[in-house]
Design a protein around this motif. Structure first.
Motif, PDB file in Angstrom:
ATOM      1  N   LEU A 148       0.688  13.129  -8.034  1.00  0.00           N
ATOM      2  CA  LEU A 148      -0.133  12.571  -6.983  1.00  0.00           C
ATOM      3  C   LEU A 148      -1.100  13.657  -6.676  1.00  0.00           C
ATOM      4  CD1 LEU A 148      -1.555  10.556  -4.880  1.00  0.00           C
ATOM      5  CD2 LEU A 148       0.806  10.437  -3.998  1.00  0.00           C
TER       6      LEU A 148
ATOM      7  N   VAL B 260       3.210  16.298  -5.206  1.00  0.00           N
ATOM      8  CA  VAL B 260       2.243  15.597  -4.435  1.00  0.00           C
ATOM      9  C   VAL B 260       1.233  16.669  -3.794  1.00  0.00           C
ATOM     10  CG1 VAL B 260       1.594  14.188  -2.606  1.00  0.00           C
ATOM     11  CG2 VAL B 260       3.854  13.898  -3.988  1.00  0.00           C
TER      12      VAL B 260
ATOM     13  N   GLY C  63      -0.890   9.771   0.801  1.00  0.00           N
ATOM     14  CA  GLY C  63      -0.011   9.517  -0.220  1.00  0.00           C
ATOM     15  C   GLY C  63       1.563   9.028   0.028  1.00  0.00           C
TER      16      GLY C  63
ATOM     17  N   GLY D 153       5.993  18.068  -2.003  1.00  0.00           N
ATOM     18  CA  GLY D 153       4.902  17.728  -1.356  1.00  0.00           C
ATOM     19  C   GLY D 153       4.309  18.727  -0.691  1.00  0.00           C
TER      20      GLY D 153
ATOM     21  N   GLY E 258       1.747  12.308   4.303  1.00  0.00           N
ATOM     22  CA  GLY E 258       2.450  11.880   2.952  1.00  0.00           C
ATOM     23  C   GLY E 258       3.549  11.001   3.754  1.00  0.00           C
TER      24      GLY E 258
END
Ligand SMILES: Nc1ncnc2c1ncn2[C@@H]1O[C@H](COP(=O)(O)OP(=O)(O)OP(=O)(O)O)[C@@H](O)[C@H]1O
Ligand SMILES: [Mg+2]
Lengths: 405, 253
Positions: A229, A256, A264, A285, A293
């Protein structure tokens, strides 16, 4: 006209004839787009986005060869969708690839219901017994519109016994209008089959994606979903693994990196129904600027599922004071002979490490970049397709450069 | 080479350095000793540019340039090196890649041509030999899982690679076994020349048997309260710090 109105209007001109689809549509209408009141959408809001003017399954603009070439990864085996329509598919021995409409669509929430009611475009890949595909299959969904558009895909992948395949899937929108994709992929793995499914989500600022992946696994089957992502206005991924036989393995690997106002959300669910199975989940992430997120990892271990190994980790790096992450592990364990570990970390870059590196002559931005890459490396190293690792690293570098300068 | 004048620094409200004066010339070795908490590491951190310490007043001039105006990395490019008392683990980057990043950046900043991968590796091998380091070490992550002694040796290895003009060794001897101490001291001596200078911070006279200082300073409560030749270290070893710290406390309160 907001999205809901647009869908109702679409329904008037595209009435549903069969019962399954109309049940699904009724479910959608009764439930609507999920709001923060829904536990599964507590930190994830589409409220503002869906109030924009939308059209549903609009016809789309002509996409040139050049635009197409720029969008694909130039792999050997490509399935290409232009504005919802499959225009190209590879011929591969032992693999049948067709366009697909689900005759008996199931659903579990509003988005999958809407998808069940109306998604008529998608692909089906069927891999025959004992067929092992070395090259990956790239699926690209490309669209271009002059208005904000809502589009749905419904796909299905079946792997017969002892077969294996690798897929790269990505959605691209070429215009500067909102492009809302609601996609669902059902994956069925027979005994001893193996899938690696790569979601390349380097979406642009106009893309809104709700993506559902449902994997049903027979004994000794093996699945890996890599979620990259790397951008996009709004992304919600739902991954659900159902282990229906013994000795299965389900792997999830996520990177991410979001910037500016990107959002996201990765929701994952592993249902350990049978004994002697494993699941491994690692999400890294990185959040820059005002990005946000959500991670929600649910692991269910049912009473019959003894000798389960379930590992889950979600590590997050907040590189700005304005970024945020909501991370929640959810374990429900009803068997006693089980090894479960989970951990969620949220942190910033280590100041001591930054200073140490700088005293060696490495400048501040490079030091930050090196530490950020180091943070993500464990997940990136798990990617087996070199090109995807490269894209991920490049995208990370680009985002870090933009935000550090 | 280095001239520190009336340096006062601290962290938030806490005053740690209360007026340090120190001059170091090229070719010299200075030892700084002093009780725990006297400010030795703080002094080295301030020289290296750690931003968590606030400099209240004073100056640090290095080769005619005000170090306090420079970022830590710029100071490194000018030739300042700090061997950390507690080296930091940097996960996810190997020793060789770390050094490559450090050396490329330094060469770039100094306007030098990039060094080839082959030459860099050759140099690493040479320095590893000098410090008697195990093979395979280059591909390990920076300090990650290193033993205390290995970390210290890794500091000197980096120093050997970066060839600083001014090296500050903050308790590099602690954690080293006798053999390692000799190897590291020998490495430091080999790197010494007329153009560079070394500040060694230590609690033990032992190290100074190997790295022989031209000057010994005693730091106490953020001040240098006594300076002398190498015999001062022997005297401290024998008598402890009390006899000078008491006197100093009377003077400064
Ligand atoms: N980051 C910090 N936060 C709070 N106090 C600090 C910090 N750094 C140093 N100090 C304090 O400043 C004083 C000097 O510390 P410093 O580490 O410089 O001593 P030192 O002389 O190196 O001691 P040692 O011999 O134990 O290594 C100590 O009282 C210490 O607690
Ligand atoms: Mg100290």
């Amino acid at each position: 006209m907001g999205l809901i109105e647009a869908i109702k209007k679409y329904n008037l001109t595209n009435p549903i004839s069969n019962v399954e689809n109309s049940d699904a549509f009724t479910y959608f209408l009764n439930n609507g787009i999920p709001t923060n009141k829904n536990e599964e959408w507590k930190y994830t809001s589409l409220k503002q986005l869906v109030s924009n003017d939308f059209s549903v399954e609009a016809e789309g603009e002509e996409i040139s060869q050049e635009e197409l070439d720029k969008s694909t990864l130039k792999t050997e085996n490509q399935i290409i969708f232009l504005n919802g329509e499959m225009v190209q598919k590879p011929e591969i021995d032992g693999v049948s690839i067709t366009s697909y409409t689900d005759k008996n669509p199931s659903f579990e929430d509003a988005f999958t219901a809407l998808n069940a009611a109306y998604a008529k475009n998608g692909y089906r890949i069927h891999v025959e017994k004992n067929v092992h595909l070395n090259d990956s299959i790239e699926v690209i969904f490309l669209s271009k519109n002059t208005t904000n558009n809502f589009i749905q895909y419904r796909n299905r992948i079946d792997l017969n016994e002892n077969s294996s395949i690798k897929i790269i899937e990505h959605f691209k929108c070429l215009d500067k209008n909102l492009c809302f994709t609601n996609s669902l992929t059902n994956i069925n793995l027979e005994k001893s089959s193996n899938i690696e499914f790569n979601k390349l989500q380097n979406h642009n600022d106009f893309q809104i994606v709700v993506d559902n992946t449902i994997i049903n696994q027979d004994e000794k089957s093996y699945s890996t979903i890599n979620t990259l992502l790397l951008g996009g206005k709004f992304t919600r991924n739902n991954l659900s693994f159902y282990q229906n036989g013994e000795y299965c393995e389900s792997n999830m690997n996520g990177v991410v990196i979001l910037n500016n106002n990107e959002f996201g959300d990765n929701h994952t669910y592993v249902d350990h129904k049978k004994a002697n199975c494993e699941s491994n989940e690692l999400y890294k992430g990185i959040y820059l600027n005002k990005s946000k997120g959500v991670f929600n990892g649910k692991i269910m271990v049912r009473p019959d599922a003894q000798k389960i190994n379930a590992f889950q980790a979600n590590n997050n790096l907040l590189l700005s004071e304005n970024s945020s992450i909501n991370s929640k592990p959810q374990l429900e364990i009803y068997a006693d002979d089980v090894k479960c570990s989970h951990g969620c970390t949220i942190g910033q870059l280590d100041d001591d490490a930054l200073f140490y590196m700088r005293t060696r002559g490495i400048n501040k931005d490079d030091a930050k970049t090196i530490l950020t890459f180091a943070f993500a490396s464990e997940a990136i190293e798990k990617l087996t397709i070199a090109e995807l690792a490269d894209i991920t690293k490049k995208e990370m570098e680009k985002k870090l450069n933009l935000s550090l300068n | 080479m280095l001239k520190i004048e009336n340096l006062k620094a601290g962290i938030e409200e806490v005053k740690i350095l209360n007026g340090i004066d120190l001059s170091v010339n090229a070719g010299e070795v200075h030892a700084i000793m002093g009780p725990n908490g006297s400010g030795k590491s703080t002094l080295s951190a301030v020289i290296a540019g750690n931003e968590s310490y606030e400099v209240e007043s004073g100056s640090i001039i290095f080769e005619g340039e005000d170090l306090l105006e420079l970022d830590p990395d710029q100071r490194a490019h000018k030739g300042v090196f700090l061997s950390f008392q507690y080296p930091v683990e940097i996960p996810g980057i190997s020793v060789s890649n770390f050094l490559k990043a450090a050396i490329s950046e330094k060469r770039k900043q100094l306007g030098l041509d990039p060094i080839s991968a082959k030459d860099l590796l050759g140099k690493m091998r040479e320095k590893m030999e000098l410090l008697n380091m195990k093979k395979g070490y280059l591909s390990r992550n920076m300090n990650e899982g290193f033993s205390g002694g290995e970390k210290k040796r890794n500091e000197i290895f980096q120093m050997a690679m970066l060839e600083p003009k001014l090296a500050i060794l903050d308790e590099t001897d602690s954690g080293l076994d006798i053999d390692a101490l000799k190897i590291v001291a020998n490495g430091v001596n080999k790197l010494k020349n007329k153009k560079n200078a070394t500040i060694v911070i230590t609690h033990y006279q032992r190290l100074l048997d190997y790295i022989i200082p031209d000057y010994v300073h005693v730091l106490h409560n953020g001040r240098i309260i006594k300076s002398g030749g190498k015999e001062l270290a022997l005297e401290l070893e024998e008598k402890g710090y009390d006899w000078i710290t008491k006197e100093a406390d009377k003077k400064w309160g």
